[in-house]
Design an enzyme around this catalytic site. Structure first.
Site, PDB file in Angstrom:
ATOM      1  N   LYS A   9      12.246 -25.256  28.839  1.00 34.06           N
ATOM      2  CA  LYS A   9      11.107 -25.514  28.152  1.00 34.06           C
ATOM      3  C   LYS A   9       9.908 -24.197  28.269  1.00 34.06           C
ATOM      4  O   LYS A   9      10.075 -23.552  29.127  1.00 34.06           O
ATOM      5  CB  LYS A   9      10.342 -26.980  28.257  1.00 34.06           C
ATOM      6  CG  LYS A   9      11.139 -28.003  27.988  1.00 34.06           C
ATOM      7  CD  LYS A   9      10.256 -29.340  28.295  1.00 34.06           C
ATOM      8  CE  LYS A   9       9.214 -29.458  27.255  1.00 34.06           C
ATOM      9  NZ  LYS A   9       8.552 -30.749  27.711  1.00 34.06           N
ATOM     10  N   THR A  66       3.108 -28.567   1.750  1.00 34.74           N
ATOM     11  CA  THR A  66       2.256 -29.549   1.292  1.00 34.74           C
ATOM     12  C   THR A  66       3.030 -31.074   1.955  1.00 34.74           C
ATOM     13  O   THR A  66       4.194 -30.890   2.037  1.00 34.74           O
ATOM     14  CB  THR A  66       2.003 -29.745  -0.168  1.00 34.74           C
ATOM     15  OG1 THR A  66       3.304 -30.034  -0.564  1.00 34.74           O
ATOM     16  CG2 THR A  66       1.541 -28.476  -0.607  1.00 34.74           C
ATOM     17  N   HIS A  67       2.192 -31.824   2.615  1.00 34.81           N
ATOM     18  CA  HIS A  67       2.562 -32.968   2.983  1.00 34.81           C
ATOM     19  C   HIS A  67       3.677 -32.728   4.330  1.00 34.81           C
ATOM     20  O   HIS A  67       4.320 -33.607   4.386  1.00 34.81           O
ATOM     21  CB  HIS A  67       3.366 -34.063   2.240  1.00 34.81           C
ATOM     22  CG  HIS A  67       2.338 -34.225   0.859  1.00 34.81           C
ATOM     23  ND1 HIS A  67       1.382 -35.181   0.795  1.00 34.81           N
ATOM     24  CD2 HIS A  67       2.350 -33.484  -0.242  1.00 34.81           C
ATOM     25  CE1 HIS A  67       0.835 -34.860  -0.335  1.00 34.81           C
ATOM     26  NE2 HIS A  67       1.281 -34.036  -0.903  1.00 34.81           N
ATOM     27  N   GLU A 117      -2.400 -26.464  22.783  1.00 32.18           N
ATOM     28  CA  GLU A 117      -2.608 -27.740  23.042  1.00 32.18           C
ATOM     29  C   GLU A 117      -4.073 -28.094  23.603  1.00 32.18           C
ATOM     30  O   GLU A 117      -4.607 -28.931  23.354  1.00 32.18           O
ATOM     31  CB  GLU A 117      -1.547 -28.340  23.988  1.00 32.18           C
ATOM     32  CG  GLU A 117      -0.168 -28.529  23.391  1.00 32.18           C
ATOM     33  CD  GLU A 117       0.798 -28.869  24.328  1.00 32.18           C
ATOM     34  OE1 GLU A 117       0.456 -28.792  25.312  1.00 32.18           O
ATOM     35  OE2 GLU A 117       2.059 -29.081  23.881  1.00 32.18           O
ATOM     36  N   ASN A 142       6.230 -24.448  26.942  1.00 35.92           N
ATOM     37  CA  ASN A 142       4.975 -25.436  26.369  1.00 35.92           C
ATOM     38  C   ASN A 142       3.994 -24.706  25.908  1.00 35.92           C
ATOM     39  O   ASN A 142       3.403 -23.513  26.759  1.00 35.92           O
ATOM     40  CB  ASN A 142       4.564 -26.311  27.416  1.00 35.92           C
ATOM     41  CG  ASN A 142       5.784 -27.382  27.991  1.00 35.92           C
ATOM     42  OD1 ASN A 142       6.611 -27.412  27.225  1.00 35.92           O
ATOM     43  ND2 ASN A 142       5.711 -27.702  29.332  1.00 35.92           N
ATOM     44  N   SER A 155       8.142 -26.213  32.003  1.00 36.55           N
ATOM     45  CA  SER A 155       8.203 -27.412  32.644  1.00 36.55           C
ATOM     46  C   SER A 155       8.671 -27.559  34.328  1.00 36.55           C
ATOM     47  O   SER A 155       9.186 -26.486  34.702  1.00 36.55           O
ATOM     48  CB  SER A 155       9.290 -28.324  31.904  1.00 36.55           C
ATOM     49  OG  SER A 155       9.316 -29.432  32.752  1.00 36.55           O
TER      50      SER A 155
END
Length: 417
Positions: free
Chosen positions: A242, A114-115, A249, A244, A236
């Site tokens: 990386k 939560t949060h 996204e 991604n 990348s």
């Protein structure tokens, strides 16, 4: 045409000539042998002109008992109905993937948040079950919209019907509608069903975006909860380490595109008096794009989830950190007769002690527990284990009741195949 002949408005010969001519015209357009020329005002005038060239005078009767207004209204309903069914099927495909993940990860422990802070231990099955429920509601929303929109506007004419003795119920049945529309002015000017569809797509995209955000976080080096297939991730151009989460996204990014279509049509419709207005042709372009976008995102999400690997070791290690079992430690005291408010304070002080020492609750020696309350015994360590934290929560919908949740999910999918 069949209805017009049945009602004696066309002869059977004219009916057959028109139907055969339309079949030939459709085949030629599909095969690329016939292009829609710029000289025609719209698709309707194109069809009528070419049909008349091919079959003669009977072609001029194609427009009998109808208007472009009710034909456009019909076409849009047919398109939305077909694509809505496609969306429902794509949601079903995604929920099947989610159910598969749930069944395989009943004992995969992870932190619940939560949060965006660790709260209590749960399972991956429980976490994904929440998304199953979201997409199930999306499917049910679409089913409700389909039932409400499945009325046939053909025969409404321009706005006030027609003097021809049309059998609108016959036409509705032929086109697989439940019934004809009840009000001809509403029949040609209603776009509520498109707005409802776009609204449902927007909610569905919001759910996809939330799930995408989780995948993006879990794919980060700070979490490492998931390993994405190379099919749904990219590297990348300059940083070789990386991976991604591009698809996640992109889904997250395209959510606003679908929202935009909804807002555009709401804005277009808000000031229109009855009945048809040319503004309403703006119901097409962005709607088509939003439908394609949402259906594509549903397909990609199902593919991404079905090919990713969940890191059970990382999830379990993370669940042990962050004092996510503190609530269960308090419940342990309550089970020994300590009032919950006192238990809350005792565990709060123990958490501060562990933070100061840089250890987890399960790493604190029994003497440290007893320093705060003599009620603690060796069994506290079993009580705050991940397994116990999850399995003791047996109320409906809790992680320990996952077997029943999976059974209900399977029953729903079986019913909606």
């Amino acid at each position: 045409m069949r209805m017009l002949a049945k009602q004696g408005i066309l002869s059977e010969k004219e009916r057959d000539e028109i139907l055969a001519g339309l079949d030939g015209l459709e085949a030629d357009v599909d095969a690329g042998r016939l292009a829609i020329g710029d000289q025609y005002e719209d698709i309707h005038s194109f069809v009528e002109a070419v049909l008349t060239e091919r079959i003669g005078e009977a072609g001029k009767k194609l427009h009998t008992g109808r208007s472009r207004n009710d034909q456009v209204a019909l076409d849009m309903r047919l398109y939305v109905r077909d694509t809505l069914d496609e969306t429902r099927q794509r949601i079903l495909s995604l929920t099947k993937v989610l159910l598969g993940i749930m069944k395989e990860n009943v004992n995969t422990y992870m932190p619940g948040f939560t949060h965006l802070q660790k709260a209590q231990p749960v399972t991956l099955a429980h976490h994904m079950g929440a998304y199953f429920e979201m997409f199930r509601r999306d499917h049910e929303r679409l089913s409700s919209i389909r039932e409400r929109m499945n009325v046939c506007p053909l025969g409404s004419g321009a706005l006030a019907g027609t003097t021809y003795p049309l059998d609108r119920a016959f036409v509705a049945k032929e086109l697989a509608f439940d019934r004809p529309s009840d009000n001809s002015m509403d029949g040609v000017s209603d776009r509520d069903y498109v707005l409802e569809y776009l609204s449902a797509l927007s909610i569905c995209m919001m759910h996809l975006s939330r799930l995408s955000e989780e995948i993006i976080l879990w794919n980060s080096d700070e979490y490492r909860f998931v390993e994405l297939s190379d099919t749904y991730a990219t590297g990348s151009s300059i940083m070789p380490q990386k991976k991604n989460p591009d698809i996640a996204e992109l889904i997250r990014g395209k959510t606003g595109r679908v929202y935009g279509a909804l807002m555009q049509l709401l804005t277009t419709m808000k000031g229109l008096p009855l009945a048809y207005n040319k503004d309403m042709q703006e119901d097409k372009e962005l709607t088509f794009d939003a439908i394609d976008t949402a259906n594509g995102c549903l397909h990609l999400m199902a593919g991404m989830l079905s090919t990713c690997r969940f890191r059970e070791d990382r999830m379990a290690a993370s669940a042990l950190g962050g004092y996510a079992n503190a609530t269960d430690a308090a419940d342990y005291l309550v089970g020994k007769g300590v009032p919950f408010r006192d238990a809350h304070g005792i565990i709060g002080r123990l958490v501060l002690t562990c933070i100061a020492r840089g250890i987890r609750l399960d790493e604190l020696p029994l003497a440290g527990w007893k320093a705060e309350s003599p009620v603690f015994n060796e069994d506290v360590f079993e009580a705050i284990s991940l397994k116990a934290c999850v399995e003791r929560r047996q109320t409906k919908g809790a992680p320990g009741a996952m077997a029943e949740e999976i059974r209900l999910a399977e029953a729903w999918l079986s019913k909606n195949r």
